[in-house]
Motif scaffolding. Structure first.
Motif, PDB file in Angstrom:
ATOM      1  N   GLN A 161       0.331  -4.834 -12.406  1.00  0.00           N
ATOM      2  CA  GLN A 161       0.611  -6.220 -12.050  1.00  0.00           C
ATOM      3  C   GLN A 161      -0.646  -7.074 -11.893  1.00  0.00           C
ATOM      4  O   GLN A 161      -0.546  -8.281 -11.701  1.00  0.00           O
ATOM      5  CB  GLN A 161       1.441  -6.276 -10.764  1.00  0.00           C
ATOM      6  N   LEU A 162      -1.816  -6.455 -11.979  1.00  0.00           N
ATOM      7  CA  LEU A 162      -3.044  -7.231 -11.878  1.00  0.00           C
ATOM      8  C   LEU A 162      -3.183  -8.106 -13.113  1.00  0.00           C
ATOM      9  O   LEU A 162      -3.161  -7.623 -14.239  1.00  0.00           O
ATOM     10  CB  LEU A 162      -4.267  -6.314 -11.747  1.00  0.00           C
ATOM     11  N   GLY A 163      -3.291  -9.399 -12.894  1.00  0.00           N
ATOM     12  CA  GLY A 163      -3.394 -10.334 -14.006  1.00  0.00           C
ATOM     13  C   GLY A 163      -3.939 -11.663 -13.527  1.00  0.00           C
ATOM     14  O   GLY A 163      -4.551 -11.755 -12.454  1.00  0.00           O
ATOM     15  N   LEU A 164      -3.693 -12.683 -14.286  1.00  0.00           N
ATOM     16  CA  LEU A 164      -4.204 -14.017 -13.994  1.00  0.00           C
ATOM     17  C   LEU A 164      -3.805 -14.466 -12.588  1.00  0.00           C
ATOM     18  O   LEU A 164      -2.617 -14.527 -12.263  1.00  0.00           O
ATOM     19  CB  LEU A 164      -3.665 -15.002 -15.042  1.00  0.00           C
ATOM     20  N   ARG A 165      -4.803 -14.715 -11.748  1.00  0.00           N
ATOM     21  CA  ARG A 165      -4.633 -15.265 -10.401  1.00  0.00           C
ATOM     22  C   ARG A 165      -3.692 -14.456  -9.512  1.00  0.00           C
ATOM     23  O   ARG A 165      -2.944 -15.020  -8.708  1.00  0.00           O
ATOM     24  CB  ARG A 165      -4.160 -16.716 -10.462  1.00  0.00           C
ATOM     25  N   THR A 166      -3.712 -13.135  -9.634  1.00  0.00           N
ATOM     26  CA  THR A 166      -2.830 -12.298  -8.819  1.00  0.00           C
ATOM     27  C   THR A 166      -3.527 -11.653  -7.633  1.00  0.00           C
ATOM     28  O   THR A 166      -2.868 -11.067  -6.780  1.00  0.00           O
ATOM     29  CB  THR A 166      -2.211 -11.174  -9.682  1.00  0.00           C
ATOM     30  N   ALA A 167      -4.863 -11.730  -7.567  1.00  0.00           N
ATOM     31  CA  ALA A 167      -5.608 -11.050  -6.514  1.00  0.00           C
ATOM     32  C   ALA A 167      -6.390 -12.054  -5.674  1.00  0.00           C
ATOM     33  O   ALA A 167      -6.556 -13.218  -6.043  1.00  0.00           O
ATOM     34  CB  ALA A 167      -6.568 -10.029  -7.132  1.00  0.00           C
ATOM     35  N   LEU A 168      -6.872 -11.562  -4.558  1.00  0.00           N
ATOM     36  CA  LEU A 168      -7.727 -12.329  -3.664  1.00  0.00           C
ATOM     37  C   LEU A 168      -9.104 -11.676  -3.669  1.00  0.00           C
ATOM     38  O   LEU A 168      -9.210 -10.448  -3.525  1.00  0.00           O
ATOM     39  CB  LEU A 168      -7.134 -12.319  -2.255  1.00  0.00           C
ATOM     40  N   LEU A 169     -10.148 -12.458  -3.861  1.00  0.00           N
ATOM     41  CA  LEU A 169     -11.512 -11.946  -3.775  1.00  0.00           C
ATOM     42  C   LEU A 169     -11.853 -11.869  -2.293  1.00  0.00           C
ATOM     43  O   LEU A 169     -12.097 -12.882  -1.645  1.00  0.00           O
ATOM     44  CB  LEU A 169     -12.488 -12.860  -4.522  1.00  0.00           C
ATOM     45  N   THR A 170     -11.812 -10.661  -1.740  1.00  0.00           N
ATOM     46  CA  THR A 170     -11.961 -10.476  -0.295  1.00  0.00           C
ATOM     47  C   THR A 170     -13.344 -10.006   0.118  1.00  0.00           C
ATOM     48  O   THR A 170     -13.638  -9.928   1.310  1.00  0.00           O
ATOM     49  CB  THR A 170     -10.911  -9.476   0.223  1.00  0.00           C
TER      50      THR A 170
END
Length: 178
Positions: free
Chosen positions: A156-165
Motif C-alpha cells: 500500500q505504500l504509494g503516492l502520499r501514503t506515508a508520514l516522514l517522521t
C-alpha cells in the motif's frame, strides 16, 4: 475492525564514496570520511531505536560497505539481502522492491543511492514532522537516514501514503587520534 499494522521504512543513503581512477561506479569504495560516517549511521540507528527486521541493500560496493560498518555498531543483526534493483532505480522500481517485502516485516531498511531515495521520500511522504520535507527537497546527503511510517501493508505504500517522521544525518568524529 482491526487497525492496519504500523510499517516503518528506513532509507539510508550510502556514505561518502571515493573516486579511484579507473574504478567503475558500481565498484567505488567508501572514502575515509564515508567509513566514519557509516559507523556513525549504525550508532544513530541504535540510539534512535531504528532497528530493522530486514535490510535490503544495493549491490554497489559503497552501499554494502556502508551497511557492514553500520551493522557492526548494532547489538543484533537483521537478515540482509543484496538487491540489484536498488542500484539507481527509478521510484516505481524501488517501490516494487518494497511492495514485495514479506508481511512479517514491520521495519525495513533500504540502503541505496540518490536521487532514488530522495525522490522516493518526496513522492510517498504526504507530510512531515517539522521541517523535514523542505530539508529533503534541498538535499538528502550521504549517510542520511529518513524514517517513513504508515498504517497498512508494504504493497500500500504509494503516492502520499506515508508520514516522514524522522530525518537525521550521521557524521563520524573527524578528530584524529592523538
Amino acid at each position: 475492525m482491526t487497525p492496519s499494522p504500523l510499517r516503518r521504512l528506513l532509507l539510508l543513503r550510502h556514505a561518502k564514496s571515493a573516486r579511484p581512477p579507473g574504478t567503475a561506479d558500481h565498484e567505488r569504495p567508501l572514502s575515509a570520511r564515508g567509513r566514519r560516517d557509516a559507523q556513525a549511521a549504525g550508532r544513530l540507528l541504535a540510539k534512535t531505536d531504528w532497528l530493522p527486521d530486514l535490510v535490503l541493500c544495493s549491490t554497489a560496493r559503497r552501499a554494502g560497505e556502508t551497511w557492514e560498518l553500520a551493522a557492526a555498531e548494532l547489538a543484533g543483526l537483521p537478515p540482509v539481502r543484496a538487491e540489484p534493483r536498488l542500484y539507481h532505480p527509478p521510484v516505481p522500481e524501488l517501490l516494487a522492491v518494497v511492495h514485495a517485502v514479506p508481511a512479517y516485516v514491520s521495519t525495513l531498511l533500504v540502503v541505496g543511492h540518490n536521487p532514488s531515495l530522495r525522490d522516493t521520500i518526496l513522492m510517498v511522504a504526504g507530510d512531515g514532522v517539522g521541517s523535514e520535507i523542505p530539508q529533503v527537497q534541498e538535499k538528502f546527503p550521504t549517510a542520511a537516514i529518513a524514517e517513513l511510517t504508515w498504517h497498512g501493508t508494504w504493497g500500500q505504500l504509494g503516492l502520499r501514503t506515508a508520514l516522514l517522521t524522522g530525518l537525521a544525518v550521521a557524521r563520524g568524529d573527524r578528530r584524529r587520534p592523538s
